[in-house]
Enzyme design. Structure first.
Site, PDB file in Angstrom:
ATOM      1  N   GLU A 115      32.121  47.664  93.367  1.00 44.90           N
ATOM      2  CA  GLU A 115      31.984  46.430  92.517  1.00 44.90           C
ATOM      3  C   GLU A 115      33.116  45.324  92.921  1.00 44.90           C
ATOM      4  OE1 GLU A 115      32.592  47.584  88.505  1.00 44.90           O
ATOM      5  OE2 GLU A 115      30.842  49.083  88.699  1.00 44.90           O
ATOM      6  N   LYS A 117      36.419  43.137  91.603  1.00 45.66           N
ATOM      7  CA  LYS A 117      37.179  42.938  90.707  1.00 45.66           C
ATOM      8  C   LYS A 117      37.388  41.533  90.065  1.00 45.66           C
ATOM      9  CE  LYS A 117      41.712  44.614  89.085  1.00 45.66           C
ATOM     10  NZ  LYS A 117      42.291  43.234  88.307  1.00 45.66           N
ATOM     11  N   CYS A 414      49.963  -0.322 100.412  1.00 44.75           N
ATOM     12  CA  CYS A 414      49.599   0.967 100.856  1.00 44.75           C
ATOM     13  C   CYS A 414      50.390   1.334 102.074  1.00 44.75           C
ATOM     14  CB  CYS A 414      48.025   0.318 101.406  1.00 44.75           C
ATOM     15  SG  CYS A 414      47.376   1.673 102.324  1.00 44.75           S
TER      16      CYS A 414
HETATM   17  S1  IVH Z   1      36.844  48.973  85.022  1.00 44.87           S
HETATM   18  C1  IVH Z   1      38.589  52.811  82.948  1.00 44.87           C
HETATM   19  N1  IVH Z   1      35.518  47.431  86.837  1.00 44.87           N
HETATM   20  O1  IVH Z   1      40.580  44.853  85.874  1.00 44.87           O
HETATM   21  C2  IVH Z   1      37.956  51.570  83.781  1.00 44.87           C
HETATM   22  N2  IVH Z   1      37.595  46.681  85.404  1.00 44.87           N
HETATM   23  O2  IVH Z   1      42.668  47.574  85.150  1.00 44.87           O
HETATM   24  C3  IVH Z   1      38.097  50.273  83.097  1.00 44.87           C
HETATM   25  N3  IVH Z   1      38.375  44.461  85.927  1.00 44.87           N
HETATM   26  O3  IVH Z   1      41.532  44.306  82.798  1.00 44.87           O
HETATM   27  C4  IVH Z   1      38.178  49.094  83.933  1.00 44.87           C
HETATM   28  N4  IVH Z   1      36.925  43.799  87.263  1.00 44.87           N
HETATM   29  O4  IVH Z   1      39.307  44.038  82.847  1.00 44.87           O
HETATM   30  C5  IVH Z   1      36.488  47.325  85.909  1.00 44.87           C
HETATM   31  N5  IVH Z   1      34.701  45.766  88.243  1.00 44.87           N
HETATM   32  C6  IVH Z   1      35.502  46.338  87.304  1.00 44.87           C
HETATM   33  C7  IVH Z   1      36.685  45.225  86.939  1.00 44.87           C
HETATM   34  C8  IVH Z   1      37.664  45.496  86.017  1.00 44.87           C
HETATM   35  C9  IVH Z   1      37.763  43.516  86.740  1.00 44.87           C
HETATM   36  C10 IVH Z   1      39.491  44.112  85.275  1.00 44.87           C
HETATM   37  C11 IVH Z   1      39.686  44.922  83.904  1.00 44.87           C
HETATM   38  C12 IVH Z   1      41.036  45.243  83.516  1.00 44.87           C
HETATM   39  C13 IVH Z   1      41.353  45.570  84.712  1.00 44.87           C
HETATM   40  C14 IVH Z   1      41.519  46.792  84.915  1.00 44.87           C
END
Ligand code: IVH
Length: 676
Positions: A115, A117, A414
């Site tokens: 996925e 981030k 200018c």
């Molecule tokens: S999974 C137990 N998936 O990154 C797993 N987190 O430290 C929980 N984040 O602040 C997180 N995209 O908000 C996951 N595709 C994604 C994510 C994601 C962004 C953020 C999340 C958290 C940090 C993870």
């Protein structure tokens, strides 16, 4: 009455989903407003029929003194971050997973869900019996804050789930602000001399934690789900990717940019593929996330020091960096706007080396109090121009420069043509008053005209334009079409071959679209999107030329300011003359009679383009479709009417087949276009 209210709510929700999640509106805005107002007035007359999940309840609510604490039923954990941004980061994660699971070389590779981030703020959405009852921030992971009121104003978040009445489903994901919404918000603020948001992440976090929901509602936010919290009364699927598919079906926004892959190689490929398109994504990401796909294996792997062993975030180069301001220059733009630009100690940010960053205007430079010698935060994300977002005050050297004063810096003139500089009342920008007498403005206007998104004259870059303008060979865009071999071949660094190429590119640019032509003119406040709307609305240049301010304001998103800019531009005899000359020199485009949007052949039809087409670029195909009234969306859903599949079409084609959406190959697509 109850029946009518229910019908209206369902209808409005369908349109909300189409607009905010699928990015493919089904009806004009005015029609949506009508439905919304009807529902509002019925609810006002029958307050006993108002429900908390009615679409009218998204706005409103009283300012709070503080957010109430929320204890999470299941803690909200974070994930390990792999800071090695090379392939090695992915390989190391796969190796750790295999080791923990006791898998060897001879075993089948592990399946992963990959996925993006997202770079925003983590949120837990609690649905009970399908209805959104609470939204909370992560806080320290155990206890967050109740931000339900604000989250309700985020249009893409469903107030109730489709076809799900499970006792409890907690959806976890990220609230974010798209780059476009961030830029738009900042542009508006800047124009009014108000404070701007530092970056989309702060924009999202700040809006969610805004105590006044009316203010929060003004900030445009979005959401993507990436997992679950507490679940009761819902039979879970076997894999993480299937969980996301199920959420998608319930109407929860889930990003399309995800994949199920196998082994380290699959992770590496995903990381690279997303890196290549990071700039083109409509929102910021700071990396990708890999998760072991099987929920059973996730349980087996478990956690170590509050971080799951089954997931990791794999980073990309940061989009913000610290560096030092060596000097502040002032550049003259296409419309005479004077922009302070920080000359920086070169720094690697967002994947490239940056040595200039915009400070936008005088007010913003002063508000941020950027001075020569300061250490600043520079941001470069997407294909947006790098900008200085703030100063690290405690690193200011004792000999730092004075507070910035644009007028004083330029002695009121200018820097290019010496004309007086002016700043009109209520305007945030200083401008050169020289108009097209100013060579800098002429050069910028030509570069804009020839730009990729305008008339797209390949090879007409900075250096050439400089020579053409300084040599007095080209003064207006129309002069480009009078250029001959002699004039061009005599320029510096211009052999016969490059001269021929340039002339060829100029010739090709004669055939264009009305939207590109309008954009190319460089009218103040008329960007690409507005140019498209104008072209679609008026259908022909003559209709546009004949429009008055009132007529212009009939166009979607055109308000009094934009309308006045267009009127002013067209009131200038010189501009009309250049337009006439351009047409006389053979610049042309397909025109259609002024038709109302409803009469366009593909009005209301949504297309998705995937794979590569032989005969035209995706951009060209999109333009053709839009000119015929179609909407071109980025992802396939039930609402998609046609998927055009070129060579190497990927997951979108699979999705189309799955949903039974009509798929056209290139030949069929061309035939369809021809028939119109
Ligand atoms: S999974 C137990 N998936 O990154 C797993 N987190 O430290 C929980 N984040 O602040 C997180 N995209 O908000 C996951 N595709 C994604 C994510 C994601 C962004 C953020 C999340 C958290 C940090 C993870």
């Amino acid at each position: 009455m109850t029946h009518r209210i229910a019908r209206l709510r369902a209808e409005i929700e369908r349109h909300n989903h189409a607009y905010y999640v699928l990015d493919a509106p089904l009806i004009p805005d005015a029609e949506y407003d009508r439905l919304f107002r009807e529902l509002q007035s019925l609810e006002a007359q029958h307050s006993e029929l108002v429900t908390p999940d009615s679409p009218t309840r998204r706005v409103g609510g009283k300012p709070l003194d503080a957010f109430a604490p929320v204890r999470h039923a299941v803690p909200m954990l974070s994930i390990r971050t792999e800071t090695d941004i090379s392939d090695a980061g992915a390989i190391a994660f796969d190796a750790r997973v295999c080791k923990e699971l006791g898998l060897g070389e001879s075993d089948a590779p592990v399946e992963y869900a990959c996925e993006l981030k997202f770079d925003g703020l983590a949120i837990n959405l609690r649905y009970e019996r399908g209805v959104l009852v609470q939204a909370a921030t992560r806080g320290d992971g155990e206890t967050g804050e109740d931000v339900t009121q604000n989250v309700r104003t985020i249009h893409c978040i469903p107030l109730h789930l489709k076809d799900s009445s499970a006792e409890v489903i907690e959806v976890r994901g990220e609230v974010y602000m798209s780059r476009r919404d961030f830029e738009r918000y900042n542009e508006k603020q800047r124009a009014q001399g108000l404070t701007t948001l530092v970056n989309p992440r702060n924009g999202a976090a700040g809006s969610i934690r805004q105590l006044d929901p009316a203010l929060a509602a003004r900030r445009p936010l979005s959401f993507f789900a990436y997992g679950l919290g507490e679940v009761r009364g819902w039979a879970l699927t076997a894999t993480h990717s299937a969980v996301l598919d199920a959420l998608d079906k319930m109407g929860v926004p889930v990003s399309d940019e995800r994949a199920v892959v196998r082994g380290a190689q699959g992770l590496v490929e995903f990381h690279r593929r997303i890196a290549a398109k990071r700039d083109q994504l409509p929102f910021d990401i700071d990396g990708v996330v890999y998760k072991v796909n099987s929920l059973a294996l996730q349980a087996e792997l478990g956690f170590v020091s509050r971080e799951p062993r089954w997931a990791v975030a794999h980073k990309y180069p940061a989009e913000e960096q610290l560096t030092v301001v060596r000097d502040i220059d002032i550049q003259v733009g296409r419309t005479g706007k004077l922009t302070p630009v920080a000359k920086l100690e070169p720094v690697f940010v967002g994947g490239t080396t940056v040595s200039n960053a915009t400070l936008h205007n005088e007010d913003e430079t002063r508000r941020k109090d950027v001075r020569i010698g300061d250490t600043v935060i520079v941001r470069r994300a997407g294909d947006v121009i790098p900008e200085v977002v703030g100063v690290v005050l405690d690193q200011r050297p004792p000999d730092a420069g004075k507070p910035f004063d644009l007028f004083e810096r330029l002695g009121g003139k200018c820097p290019v043509c010496g004309s007086r500089i002016v700043r009109e009342e209520g305007e945030a920008d200083w401008r050169c008053s020289g108009g097209l007498f100013c060579p800098a403005q002429r050069k910028q206007a030509l570069l804009h005209f020839a730009g990729r998104r305008a008339l797209d004259i390949e090879g007409l870059g900075d250096k050439l334009v400089e020579q053409l303008v300084d040599g007095g060979i080209v003064n207006t865009p129309a002069d480009l079409y009078k250029l001959g071999m002699n004039a061009v071949a005599n320029l510096e660094r211009m052999g016969e071959k490059s001269a021929l190429n340039l002339l060829d590119a100029i010739t090709r640019s004669r055939q264009t679209t009305l939207a590109r032509f309008i954009y190319a003119l460089g009218i103040r406040n008329v960007g690409e999107a507005t140019a498209k709307d104008l072209a679609q609305h008026f259908g022909s240049l003559d209709n546009l030329l004949a429009a008055d301010a009132e007529g212009l304001q009939q166009v979607r998103d055109v308000g009094p300011v934009v309308a006045q800019s267009i009127v002013d531009f067209l009131a200038e005899a010189h501009n009309r003359e250049v337009i006439a000359q351009l047409r006389a020199s053979g610049v042309h485009w397909p025109e259609h009679e002024q038709r109302h949007t409803a009469e366009l052949p593909f009005n209301g039809k949504t297309f998705v383009l995937t794979g590569t087409l032989d005969g035209m670029t995706r951009e060209a195909a999109k333009e053709k479709l839009e000119a015929l009234g179609a909407k071109v969306a980025g992802s396939v859903s039930k609402k998609t009417d046609y998927v055009v599949a070129g060579a190497e079409a990927g997951s979108k084609l699979d999705k189309a087949r799955e949903l039974g959406v009509t798929v056209l190959d290139e030949q069929q697509f061309l035939e369809l276009l021809m028939s119109e």
